[in-house]
Design an enzyme around this catalytic site. Sequence first.
Site, PDB file in Angstrom:
ATOM      1  N   GLY A 137     -37.938 100.956 -23.526  1.00 26.86           N
ATOM      2  CA  GLY A 137     -36.887 101.606 -24.304  1.00 26.86           C
ATOM      3  C   GLY A 137     -36.525 103.004 -23.853  1.00 26.86           C
ATOM      4  O   GLY A 137     -36.070 103.820 -24.661  1.00 26.86           O
ATOM      5  N   SER A 138     -36.695 103.305 -22.558  1.00 25.94           N
ATOM      6  CA  SER A 138     -36.310 104.655 -22.111  1.00 25.94           C
ATOM      7  C   SER A 138     -34.789 104.837 -22.164  1.00 25.94           C
ATOM      8  O   SER A 138     -34.305 105.944 -22.446  1.00 25.94           O
ATOM      9  CB  SER A 138     -36.843 104.945 -20.708  1.00 25.94           C
ATOM     10  OG  SER A 138     -36.232 104.129 -19.743  1.00 25.94           O
ATOM     11  N   HIS A 140     -27.455  97.266 -16.168  1.00 28.12           N
ATOM     12  CA  HIS A 140     -28.137  96.395 -15.210  1.00 28.12           C
ATOM     13  C   HIS A 140     -28.586  97.229 -14.012  1.00 28.12           C
ATOM     14  O   HIS A 140     -27.804  98.022 -13.476  1.00 28.12           O
ATOM     15  CB  HIS A 140     -27.175  95.291 -14.758  1.00 28.12           C
ATOM     16  CG  HIS A 140     -27.802  94.382 -13.748  1.00 28.12           C
ATOM     17  ND1 HIS A 140     -28.692  93.400 -14.109  1.00 28.12           N
ATOM     18  CD2 HIS A 140     -27.704  94.330 -12.405  1.00 28.12           C
ATOM     19  CE1 HIS A 140     -29.106  92.776 -13.013  1.00 28.12           C
ATOM     20  NE2 HIS A 140     -28.521  93.323 -11.967  1.00 28.12           N
ATOM     21  N   LEU A 189     -23.375  85.701 -16.424  1.00 28.22           N
ATOM     22  CA  LEU A 189     -24.466  86.666 -16.361  1.00 28.22           C
ATOM     23  C   LEU A 189     -24.168  87.821 -15.400  1.00 28.22           C
ATOM     24  O   LEU A 189     -23.871  87.590 -14.225  1.00 28.22           O
ATOM     25  CB  LEU A 189     -25.743  85.933 -15.920  1.00 28.22           C
ATOM     26  CG  LEU A 189     -27.029  86.725 -16.000  1.00 28.22           C
ATOM     27  CD1 LEU A 189     -27.367  87.044 -17.442  1.00 28.22           C
ATOM     28  CD2 LEU A 189     -28.149  85.954 -15.344  1.00 28.22           C
TER      29      LEU A 189
END
Length: 216
Positions: free
Chosen positions: A23-24, A120, A155
Amino acid sequence: MQVLSSDNINGRCRIVVLISGNGSNLQAIIDHCSDGEIPAELVGVVSNVPSAFGLERARLAGIEARCLNHREFISRAAFDEALTTLVEDFRPDLVALAGFMRILSPAFVDQFAGRLINIHPSLLPCYPGLDTHRRAIADGAREHGATVHFVTQDLDAGPVIIQGRVEVLEDDSEHTLAARVHEVEHRIYPEAVRWFASGRLRVEGDVATLDGQPLT
Ligand code: NHR
Ligand code: GAR
């Protein structure tokens, strides 16, 4: 008062962040919301992994943190249906994937179309999918980085919002390269979220626009 691109015309942009791990990137968004740089309210964090440290980061920041363990569901469709309900209950204007590791079904993507973004770890369209740093090094790529994009059913192929580049160094390992890409991520993701929260960022057809101008 802000005029937002969503139907939330009277309030600040409500953000839900989906995570699976450390979760940075979530932390970067938390920090920019609390210092006022992003005109938004982070209303919920959802993880599909119970042990995700990002849940702790959310709680420390006073944000509602929920876990929906995909392993407890009989199918991908059943998990996605429960996730849709949980996320929609937060009435989000924006849903941001930040290290969220489950592919989302067409039904989920349709439900949040135009308000669903992802970061991403590659310069898309290069290296969609997983293991991007290892693949970039194995290929001898000179350049690598990260991309924020709107999520579509294909995706890692939705309209690109912003990219950040890093040089791949001769002696880079997967780890050192990932660390430099992370620094870039923590700059570009809050910027993209700030644009969205200010009502400046939309998706029009196949392109993302900022102030009505195509971004790519
Ligand atoms: N869903 C859709 N429909 N479209 C996208 O662009 C999405 C998405 C869900 C997640 C993030 C993505 C990334 O940034 C993302 C983009 C997970 C996988 C994956 O293969 C691939 C890409 C991304 C996230 N996940 C495996 C799965 O079966 C599980 C892997 C694991 O649990 O470790 O879902 O890279
Ligand atoms: C980030 O590098 C993000 O780009 C990547 O996972 C990391 C999460 O870090 N996302 C994916 O690989 C999605 N498949 P964080 O939990 O510290 O934000």
